[in-house]
Design a protein around this motif. Sequence first.
Motif, PDB file in Angstrom:
ATOM      1  N   UNK A 211       0.830  -1.204   0.000  1.00  0.00           N
ATOM      2  CA  UNK A 211       0.000   0.000   0.000  1.00  0.00           C
ATOM      3  C   UNK A 211       0.865   1.255   0.000  1.00  0.00           C
ATOM      4  N   UNK A 212       1.960   1.223   0.759  1.00  0.00           N
ATOM      5  CA  UNK A 212       2.822   2.403   0.816  1.00  0.00           C
ATOM      6  C   UNK A 212       3.474   2.664  -0.539  1.00  0.00           C
ATOM      7  N   UNK A 213       3.921   1.594  -1.228  1.00  0.00           N
ATOM      8  CA  UNK A 213       4.563   1.762  -2.530  1.00  0.00           C
ATOM      9  C   UNK A 213       3.602   2.327  -3.571  1.00  0.00           C
ATOM     10  N   UNK A 214       2.307   2.112  -3.342  1.00  0.00           N
ATOM     11  CA  UNK A 214       1.303   2.605  -4.291  1.00  0.00           C
ATOM     12  C   UNK A 214       0.768   3.987  -3.912  1.00  0.00           C
ATOM     13  N   UNK A 215       1.331   4.594  -2.866  1.00  0.00           N
ATOM     14  CA  UNK A 215       0.898   5.921  -2.417  1.00  0.00           C
ATOM     15  C   UNK A 215       1.777   6.990  -3.054  1.00  0.00           C
ATOM     16  N   UNK A 216       1.140   8.001  -3.638  1.00  0.00           N
ATOM     17  CA  UNK A 216       1.924   9.050  -4.309  1.00  0.00           C
ATOM     18  C   UNK A 216       1.945  10.359  -3.533  1.00  0.00           C
ATOM     19  N   UNK A 217       0.834  10.703  -2.861  1.00  0.00           N
ATOM     20  CA  UNK A 217       0.773  11.893  -2.003  1.00  0.00           C
ATOM     21  C   UNK A 217      -0.163  11.548  -0.846  1.00  0.00           C
ATOM     22  N   UNK A 218      -0.358  12.507   0.051  1.00  0.00           N
ATOM     23  CA  UNK A 218      -1.259  12.305   1.189  1.00  0.00           C
ATOM     24  C   UNK A 218      -2.249  13.452   1.263  1.00  0.00           C
TER      25      UNK A 218
END
Length: 651
Positions: free
Chosen positions: A30-37
């Motif tokens: 999930x973290x690797x697929x996160x681009x921004x927050x």
Amino acid sequence: MQVEVAGQNVEVEKGGVIGDVLKSVLSNKQYKNTVVARCGGALLDLTAPVPEDCPALEPVSAESPEGLDVIRHSTAHLMAEAVKKLFPQAKVTIGPSIENGFYYDFEFERPFTPEDLEAIEAEMTRSVGADKPFSRRNVTADEASRLFDAEGENYKVELIRDLGAPEVSLYTHGGFTDLCRGPHVPRTGLLKAFKLLTVAGAYWRGDEKNPQLQRIYGTAWANPKDLAKHLHQLEEAKKRDHRKLGTQLDLFSFHEEAGAGFVFWHPKGALLRAILEDFERKEHLKRGYEFVQGPLLLKRDLWERSGHYDNYRENMYFTEIDEQAYGVKPMNCLAHMIIYKSRIRSYRDLPKRFFEHGVVHRHEKSGVLHGLLRVRSFTQDDAHIICRPDQLQDEIIGVVNFVRDVMSLFDFDFTAEISTRPEKSIGSDEDWERATEALTNALDTMGLPYEINEGDGAFYGPKIDIKIKDALGRSWQCATVQCDFTLPDRFDLMYVGEDGDRHRPVMIHRVILGSVERFIGVLTEHFAGAFPVWLSPVQARIVTVTDAQNPFAEKVLRFLREKGIRAEADLRNEKLGYKIREAQLEKIPYMLVVGDKEVEAGAVNVRLREGGDPGMKPLEDAAAMILDAAQEPFKRGGMRYSFSTATGPAD
């Protein structure tokens, strides 16, 4: 401080980095697929510190709309870096994300070539492989101006000046720095699915008085699979391009010698229009509309009274007759109001539903003209419903139901959007609120979901825009329903109420197809030129094997036409396979082959454009098959198809 992430409360030290906080809670995948927050309503870089007033952090995935927008904007920066490395003399301007992709505008001494795009894309791929970090820093406007001025980037200096902010943000990856408010992906290595597409001309800030720039378009996606799917869709769209099919099917043409943006309808295209317009006329009569027609020219005074002159004149054409200024109509509403005012109306007369296939002219810049989709002269299936305020909601619902019935014939799904008051508008706040409430109440009553499009209404009232999706999933805006309390007031429209007093009516402006030209362009691409049987200009073509069958083929042609089938015969002395291929290229639904066996049996051999061979059929059976296919889409809505011309189906 404590921050909630994925349902967990995390203790975060002051200055803690957003990416580190998310990584401590999310799975590795999930973290690797996160681009921004997301924090509240703001999107933030993963490299940014957690704001002190941030109660919760939400990871934004690459596949989400917001994530794709960030990926595309970051890829625009990636492309600008590559252009500056390969072509140092190029000047950068702006590079936003757009639907399905991005673009960046450059000033350069010569046009970019396809070979240039290949080189730029290769350089972008190298930058991705280098996995360069995106870093942000805030600087004063003066410092940023000095930086870009030293690099000769005068467009960036102009943007900073026009922002008027004391401080701006800059993003850097590798040796490239750009003015940008962000956010961006953490590293270039995340941008692995992109493709450069085309180059087009564009004026700086959209003003033709400014320098002409070169706009490089590209597309970017979260993963290579989605990119491949989109590129396949683009290839399919090229095959379906209505301009190409318009020539192939001999429907219409454009001629620069006659003027850009003006359509010449050929016999088959004009027949296609006639079928569509005839269908619409009958459907309007069934729904209580009356036909009217207004002139193409009206005095400028009327356009001034309506507000068009102040709010829309850049889209209008004007001329002079007997020293009096006239405007060529861009809309039909003024004529319909004048017709309404031609006699006293009672509350019992309302609603009045005036319908016109009205030819209008609008001044479009040459750079935006695009086949049938953007022209300067077109026909609107335009109606104006003038009603009492207590009738307003039912009339709006009636229009939306009308749209739903028509679009279902073409297998279009649709969504609704309510566009609210723009900055350039007329009328009181109270009238705009009443009009907007009427539109929202109607859609709520129907249970139809909708989005709000702030500030995109007509200058005289808010509107419902209906957006349809075609066979490739592309969205098109066609039908619209506009609610107007303002023009009835400006033109002093009245009706006598039950109390004997004069009252002000409300007006609904509406189209079902919108521009007939544009809708035919959309239909052509939606069906890839293979129109439904009821709409096909030629429903059947009789094809002979040799000249010996010509007399029988002519007899078959007369029989089919008497049945109301739009048929033609190919009696040329050509090989059968050649004739069949031509008919298939012209997307004719039925090919009726006639050889010696068919002549002897008094029958035809039926072939279908999509393949398949029903085989030899008696003439009556073949005609029934074609007529049943023409009726099939209408059965779903309980309608019956009839096209009453000399060679068309009769009731």
